[in-house]
Design a protein around this motif. Structure first.
Motif, mmCIF file in Angstrom:
data_model
loop_
_atom_site.group_PDB
_atom_site.id
_atom_site.type_symbol
_atom_site.label_atom_id
_atom_site.label_comp_id
_atom_site.label_asym_id
_atom_site.label_seq_id
_atom_site.Cartn_x
_atom_site.Cartn_y
_atom_site.Cartn_z
ATOM 1 N N ARG A 173 0.822 -1.206 0.000
ATOM 2 C CA ARG A 173 0.000 0.000 0.000
ATOM 3 C C ARG A 173 0.861 1.264 0.000
ATOM 4 O O ARG A 173 0.473 2.296 -0.540
ATOM 5 N N ARG A 174 2.036 1.183 0.611
ATOM 6 C CA ARG A 174 2.892 2.370 0.735
ATOM 7 C C ARG A 174 3.765 2.606 -0.492
ATOM 8 O O ARG A 174 3.944 3.753 -0.922
ATOM 9 N N PHE A 175 4.303 1.541 -1.082
ATOM 10 C CA PHE A 175 5.336 1.721 -2.098
ATOM 11 C C PHE A 175 4.919 1.309 -3.508
ATOM 12 O O PHE A 175 5.750 1.315 -4.418
ATOM 13 N N THR A 176 3.666 0.922 -3.700
ATOM 14 C CA THR A 176 3.221 0.576 -5.053
ATOM 15 C C THR A 176 2.104 1.521 -5.482
ATOM 16 O O THR A 176 1.551 2.267 -4.669
ATOM 17 N N ARG A 177 1.782 1.451 -6.753
ATOM 18 C CA ARG A 177 0.738 2.306 -7.296
ATOM 19 C C ARG A 177 -0.209 1.502 -8.180
ATOM 20 O O ARG A 177 0.090 0.367 -8.563
ATOM 21 N N GLY A 178 -1.328 2.129 -8.502
ATOM 22 C CA GLY A 178 -2.256 1.552 -9.467
ATOM 23 C C GLY A 178 -2.810 0.209 -9.061
ATOM 24 O O GLY A 178 -3.199 -0.013 -7.908
ATOM 25 N N PHE A 179 -2.809 -0.722 -10.020
ATOM 26 C CA PHE A 179 -3.459 -2.014 -9.835
ATOM 27 C C PHE A 179 -2.883 -2.784 -8.660
ATOM 28 O O PHE A 179 -3.627 -3.329 -7.832
ATOM 29 N N LEU A 180 -1.555 -2.854 -8.578
ATOM 30 C CA LEU A 180 -0.922 -3.626 -7.510
ATOM 31 C C LEU A 180 -1.300 -3.081 -6.138
ATOM 32 O O LEU A 180 -1.504 -3.843 -5.184
ATOM 33 N N LYS A 181 -1.412 -1.775 -6.032
ATOM 34 C CA LYS A 181 -1.800 -1.166 -4.758
ATOM 35 C C LYS A 181 -3.233 -1.532 -4.382
ATOM 36 O O LYS A 181 -3.534 -1.773 -3.212
ATOM 37 N N GLN A 182 -4.112 -1.596 -5.386
ATOM 38 C CA GLN A 182 -5.520 -1.877 -5.107
ATOM 39 C C GLN A 182 -5.750 -3.322 -4.661
ATOM 40 O O GLN A 182 -6.682 -3.610 -3.922
ATOM 41 N N VAL A 183 -4.909 -4.249 -5.140
ATOM 42 C CA VAL A 183 -5.088 -5.660 -4.771
ATOM 43 C C VAL A 183 -4.052 -6.079 -3.729
ATOM 44 O O VAL A 183 -3.677 -7.254 -3.643
ATOM 45 N N ALA A 184 -3.614 -5.129 -2.913
ATOM 46 C CA ALA A 184 -2.585 -5.411 -1.906
ATOM 47 C C ALA A 184 -3.002 -6.524 -0.950
ATOM 48 O O ALA A 184 -2.183 -7.372 -0.574
ATOM 49 N N VAL A 185 -4.260 -6.526 -0.557
ATOM 50 C CA VAL A 185 -4.726 -7.549 0.388
ATOM 51 C C VAL A 185 -4.667 -8.927 -0.255
ATOM 52 O O VAL A 185 -4.213 -9.905 0.358
ATOM 53 N N LEU A 186 -5.120 -9.041 -1.496
ATOM 54 C CA LEU A 186 -5.089 -10.323 -2.198
ATOM 55 C C LEU A 186 -3.658 -10.820 -2.360
ATOM 56 O O LEU A 186 -3.360 -11.993 -2.109
ATOM 57 N N VAL A 187 -2.744 -9.931 -2.771
ATOM 58 C CA VAL A 187 -1.335 -10.306 -2.919
ATOM 59 C C VAL A 187 -0.764 -10.707 -1.565
ATOM 60 O O VAL A 187 -0.002 -11.685 -1.462
#
Length: 449
Positions: A173-187
């Motif tokens: 959540r802190r160091f990514t953007r866009g799609f990867l940030k939105q699916v942080a919980v799933l990842v």
């Protein structure tokens, strides 16, 4: 849309499968029948989610809500099992009671929704905070392990896995953007599960034993039976569920900046109650909005109801394919617990944000918040506090969200509506669809008057 929808499923999966597993075990179902009952709950949760998100006629709040089996019904359902002479009749009796309670709740929805006028920001903020605080112990329990009776429950291994998952989500959540940030919980859930494999915590047995295809045949456990005591018990649960759903809709409305008005709440309650009435047809239990998914919406800021509808599609597919359902069950409880801290904490934070705008400079409102939070936290800090009360009363009192909500509404009426204690400003008026959450007090007051 698909990955974000799957993220919603991952956040609520444990809450959906727990009630059928508990009730099914009490009835004495075999492993195969338990799997069937769990799949049926997933299938009906998906159908109820479709009703809530997509809507039909005046049914469905059309908000990003996930619906699933309400945990409020577990205790009374276990009581019904205990009082049924023939255990084989227990599920038909439960299903019959849920059908009646659902239909009565559907008829009462438009009248129940009128209570929204008694939910100004000082009330909604308190209730939203309570929702988050009430859910956090669930995350803490998951973090300690799957079995409270096991010797390794709460071990450093389990807590470390929860902590690693939490850190992964926060870093993404802190160091990514866009799609990867939105699916942080799933990842975070995927990485946490992979990290758990060397520790022997990840169990792939459910995937190996699950069938590829399986349909929840109607009335698999027998035709519904209608017992008066069971019906009364489930009607009480329905009232509790409707109260919590109202609070959840108000909370989600604030988060997505579309405050839930009387019409929206009525439509949402119709979806809840109709979904509950139809659920027993496919061997499912009473459905209600899932508060934990509100935290996911608050954190990701993905407000599309169609994303949640995609999650409903996954639930339906899981109900039709036991092997697909078992994939989510592979995620270890400690990993779910680490992600749950973020999700549920986000709900509490949203409640605090609402309280900031609720006019807490007034002593009356401070008292409303203080007492309501205290009442709502009682079942969390002292679970046996109401043990001397009748079982029917405990159904309501053991829900901190319900008791805190009722306390906040009543105190707001006493302090801000009756006699001289009433304040003619925005803190006593309900949030209207046209109100800006961050608007000035004078603008809100002008709008209300």
């Amino acid at each position: 849309m698909l990955t974000s929808g799957l993220q919603h499923v991952a956040a609520m999966y444990a809450g959906v499968v727990a009630p059928p597993l508990i009730v099914g075990a009490a009835v004495g179902l075999s492993g195969t029948e338990l799997t069937f009952l769990t799949g049926a709950s997933l299938f009906t949760a998906g159908l109820a989610t479709f009703l809530q998100t997509l809507g039909v006629w005046k049914i469905g709040a059309k908000l990003p809500f996930v619906n699933g089996v309400t945990f409020a019904g577990v205790a009374p359902m276990l009581a019904i099992v205990d009082t049924t002479d023939n255990k084989a009749d227990a599920l038909p009796v439960i299903f019959g009671a849920i059908i009646v309670a659902g239909l009565l709740g559907f008829a009462a929805a438009p009248f129940f929704s009128r209570l929204v006028r008694f939910f100004p920001p000082v009330v909604t903020g308190t209730v939203i905070t309570l929702i988050g605080v009430s859910l956090l112990p669930v995350a803490f329990g998951w973090a300690q392990g799957p079995n409270p009776a096991a010797k390794d429950y709460g071990s450093t291994t389990y807590l470390s896995l929860a902590g690693i998952t939490l850190v992964v989500v926060l870093l993404l959540r802190r160091f990514t953007r866009g799609f990867l940030k939105q699916v942080a919980v799933l990842v975070g859930l995927v990485l946490g599960t992979l990290i758990a494999i060397p520790f022997g915590v990840t169990d792939f047995t459910p995937v190996q034993e699950a069938d590829i295809v399986g349909f929840p045949s109607p009335f698999h456990f027998g035709a519904p039976q209608f017992a008066l005591a069971a019906i009364i018990s489930m009607c009480v649960v329905m009232l509790v569920s409707m109260t919590e759903s109202t609070a959840d809709m108000l909370a989600l409305g604030e988060i997505v900046e579309r405050p839930a008005d009387e019409k929206t709440i009525a439509a949402g309650l119709r979806a809840d109650t109709l979904g509950s009435a139809l659920s027993p047809l496919f061997n499912g239990f009473m459905c209600s909005a899932f508060a934990q998914n509100i935290g996911l919406v608050a954190m990701t800021r993905i407000r599309s109801r169609f994303v949640v509808a995609a999650g409903g599609g996954f639930l339906v597919l899981m109900g039709l394919s036991p092997v697909a359902a078992s994939l989510i069950s592979v995620v270890p409880r400690p990993v779910l617990g680490g992600a749950g801290v973020v999700l549920f904490g986000s709900v509490a934070a949203s409640g605090i944000q609402t309280l900031v705008k609720a006019g807490l400079e007034k002593d009356n409102n401070v008292l409303i918040v203080a007492v309501s939070l205290a009442v709502g936290i009682i079942p969390i800090t002292k679970p046996d506090f109401y043990h001397a009360f009748p079982e029917t009363a405990q159904i309501i009192l053991d829900s901190g969200i319900s008791t805190g909500c009722v306390a906040a509404v009543l105190l707001n009426v006493v302090f801000n509506h009756l006699g001289r204690g009433r304040d003619a400003d925005e803190v006593t008026a309900p949030m209207e669809p046209g109100d800006e959450i961050s608007g000035s007090a004078s603008a809100k007051a002008a709008h209300v008057h």
